[in-house]
Design a protein around this motif. Structure first.
Motif, PDB file in Angstrom:
ATOM      1  N   GLY A  45      -3.416  -0.873  -6.616  1.00 27.20           N
ATOM      2  CA  GLY A  45      -3.614  -1.265  -5.138  1.00 27.20           C
ATOM      3  C   GLY A  45      -3.608  -2.447  -4.783  1.00 27.20           C
ATOM      4  O   GLY A  45      -4.143  -3.036  -3.720  1.00 27.20           O
ATOM      5  N   GLU A  78       0.824   2.819  -7.459  1.00 21.83           N
ATOM      6  CA  GLU A  78      -0.499   2.532  -6.797  1.00 21.83           C
ATOM      7  C   GLU A  78      -0.521   1.349  -5.892  1.00 21.83           C
ATOM      8  O   GLU A  78      -1.268   0.344  -6.015  1.00 21.83           O
ATOM      9  N   ILE A  80      -0.922   1.187  -2.866  1.00 23.24           N
ATOM     10  CA  ILE A  80      -2.047   1.334  -1.982  1.00 23.24           C
ATOM     11  C   ILE A  80      -3.067   1.868  -2.951  1.00 23.24           C
ATOM     12  O   ILE A  80      -2.843   2.649  -4.010  1.00 23.24           O
ATOM     13  N   GLN A  81      -4.465   1.762  -2.611  1.00 24.47           N
ATOM     14  CA  GLN A  81      -5.327   2.314  -3.177  1.00 24.47           C
ATOM     15  C   GLN A  81      -5.569   3.845  -3.109  1.00 24.47           C
ATOM     16  O   GLN A  81      -5.173   4.352  -1.988  1.00 24.47           O
ATOM     17  N   GLY A 125       1.467   6.028  -3.049  1.00 25.86           N
ATOM     18  CA  GLY A 125       1.261   4.842  -3.654  1.00 25.86           C
ATOM     19  C   GLY A 125       2.513   4.733  -4.626  1.00 25.86           C
ATOM     20  O   GLY A 125       2.483   3.658  -5.101  1.00 25.86           O
TER      21      GLY A 125
END
Length: 137
Positions: A45, A78, A80-81, A125
């Motif tokens: 993330g 991942e 993004i979170q 993600g």
């Protein structure tokens, strides 16, 4: 590095293509030797590729290494979170982060030659992007 021919089929031996031909009947284009670099990175993330070296000592330049390749395939997990909001709202990925990574990858490849982005794909993600030497496109 791979040696051989570029295969224009679907890669599943014996399967029939959309044109009704078995894989062994599909045309092949001789390409000589190709060097393919494939990397996968769980960035947790974070925008770890922007760091010259992250806490594990691996930044984008270090990840690529010194070798020059004909095809480079980057795969990130991942990006993004992975929380409920992002999974629902950003199910096709985060366009700003993918564009930022793609620009960083293009910049990192620039010292190794002229590359063209041929395909990128993102979802939630995950992000996968393929670059090929310009003279091969």
């Amino acid at each position: 590095c791979l040696r051989g021919a570029a295969f224009l089929g679907n890669g599943h031996g014996g399967d029939v293509s959309a044109r009704g031909l078995a894989d062994d009947q599909l045309p092949r284009a001789p390409v000589g030797s190709l060097c393919v670099w494939v990397g996968t990175w769980n960035v947790g993330g974070r925008e770890a590729w922007l760091e010259s070296e992250n806490e594990s000592g691996v930044g984008l330049e270090h990840w690529l290494g010194d070798a020059s390749c004909d095809i480079a395939v980057f795969c990130l997990q991942e990006l993004i979170q992975l929380n409920a909001k992002n999974i629902v709202v950003l199910r096709d990925g985060d366009e700003a982060k993918t564009a930022q990574f793609d620009a960083a990858a293009q910049e990192a490849l620039k010292s190794r030659g002229d590359y063209v982005k041929v395909r990128g794909l993102s979802m939630v993600g995950l992000h996968c992007v393929v670059y090929v030497r310009a003279q091969l496109v």
